[in-house]
Design an enzyme around this catalytic site. Structure first.
Site, PDB file in Angstrom:
ATOM      1  N   HIS A   1       0.818  -1.208   0.000  1.00 35.52           N
ATOM      2  CA  HIS A   1       0.000   0.000   0.000  1.00 35.52           C
ATOM      3  C   HIS A   1       0.857   1.266   0.000  1.00 35.52           C
ATOM      4  O   HIS A   1       0.506   2.249  -0.632  1.00 35.52           O
ATOM      5  CB  HIS A   1      -0.922   0.005   1.219  1.00 35.52           C
ATOM      6  N   THR A   2       1.964   1.275   0.738  1.00 30.99           N
ATOM      7  CA  THR A   2       2.751   2.500   0.840  1.00 30.99           C
ATOM      8  C   THR A   2       4.176   2.298   0.337  1.00 30.99           C
ATOM      9  O   THR A   2       5.092   2.950   0.803  1.00 30.99           O
ATOM     10  CB  THR A   2       2.780   3.006   2.293  1.00 30.99           C
ATOM     11  N   GLN A   3       4.385   1.370  -0.581  1.00 36.81           N
ATOM     12  CA  GLN A   3       5.698   1.253  -1.180  1.00 36.81           C
ATOM     13  C   GLN A   3       6.007   2.470  -2.052  1.00 36.81           C
ATOM     14  O   GLN A   3       7.163   2.775  -2.300  1.00 36.81           O
ATOM     15  CB  GLN A   3       5.776  -0.029  -2.012  1.00 36.81           C
ATOM     16  N   TYR A   4       4.969   3.117  -2.526  1.00 33.99           N
ATOM     17  CA  TYR A   4       5.132   4.325  -3.320  1.00 33.99           C
ATOM     18  C   TYR A   4       4.264   5.413  -2.695  1.00 33.99           C
ATOM     19  O   TYR A   4       3.043   5.395  -2.874  1.00 33.99           O
ATOM     20  CB  TYR A   4       4.734   4.079  -4.776  1.00 33.99           C
TER      21      TYR A   4
END
Length: 284
Positions: A60-63
């Protein structure tokens, strides 16, 4: 299991080609081998979604999407002073201009964050649970800034080891019950250090040289505020992901407070701003 109508194939998708994430609907169980793998028949076949097909881990928050830039903080005579702007950037778009990236934790600690804003809100939820538990113990003790910084270091390092990091660089500042000032910084992979002045993002390159030159631990409050505002002004001039809308936090032995947003006086008549490429080789 949903069975859609028979598809009409386009030239880009020939009969018998299985799109990723789907398996062909089979009426003949002979097309399933001993390992459970499905072998498509020749010709057009209707498709069904395979609920058990692996799609990989959640990222979800890799980018990061909505992010904040630099947080600056210094020690001064009475405690800690911290500042940052209120911009939440959506990629390179200055989308949200009233985002608060500093928060009071407990009675004498302030935390500021660069990076993904949703991860910062998750961290604040963890800290709220931590301070609530500490309050319920009712033992007359309170979490010190150093303990909160140590806790957050372990949280970020734990998530880094899961290859699902919290996309934040954190600044933790406060005054202990004994009156000792504390200032620390934690990166998104859990590395941490303490110093008399810290900065995240572009501030580590633009503001800390000013701090090294002018900051000292016994400086009065008015000098500390002027130094922080000078550093914020430089970051605003040089960082395209910054806006002229800032908040400043102050922590002393009497408690912590965060100011309302305000703007700084700026000047754009300098020659380097009027014609920034005058001395550049090969510029238009």
């Amino acid at each position: 299991m949903m069975r859609p109508d028979a598809p009409n194939y386009s030239p880009l998708l020939n009969p018998g080609v299985v799109p990723q994430g789907f398996v062909p609907f089979q009426t003949n169980p002979g097309n399933v081998d001993a390992n459970g793998a499905v072998h498509p028949l020749a010709g057009g076949q209707p498709f069904v979604v395979c609920a058990h097909q692996p799609t990989g881990p959640h990222t979800h928050t890799q980018y990061p999407y909505v992010t904040g830039t630099s947080v600056l903080a210094i020690k001064y005579k009475d405690g800690i002073m911290m500042a940052c702007d209120t911009l939440g950037s959506y990629g390179s778009t200055k989308r949200y201009k009233s985002v608060e990236r500093m928060s009071v934790v407990g009675q004498s600690t302030v935390i500021g964050a660069s990076g993904e804003y949703s991860d910062f809100k998750y961290i604040l939820n963890l800290l709220d649970d931590l301070t609530t538990h500490d309050y319920c113990l009712d033992d007359g003790q309170q979490l010190s800034p150093k303990e909160i910084c140590s806790y957050l270091t372990r949280v970020l390092y734990n998530r880094r080891n899961k290859f699902d990091p919290l996309w934040n660089s954190l600044v933790v500042g406060g005054v202990s019950p004994k009156g000792e000032s504390f200032l620390g910084m934690i990166s998104m992979i859990g590395t941490a250090y303490t110093d008399s002045h810290v900065a995240t993002g572009f501030g580590a390159h633009l503001a800390r040289p000013l701090f090294r030159e002018k900051q000292y631990d016994d400086m009065p409050e008015d000098e500390a505020k002027a130094l922080l505002e000078d550093a914020l002004r430089v970051c605003y001039y040089r960082d395209k992901q910054s806006i002229n809308k800032f908040q400043m936090a102050k922590v002393t032995k009497d408690g912590a407070s965060i100011s309302q947003p305000y703007a700084l006086a700026t000047a754009w008549h300098y020659e380097a701003f009027v014609n920034p490429t005058a001395a550049a080789i090969g510029s238009w």
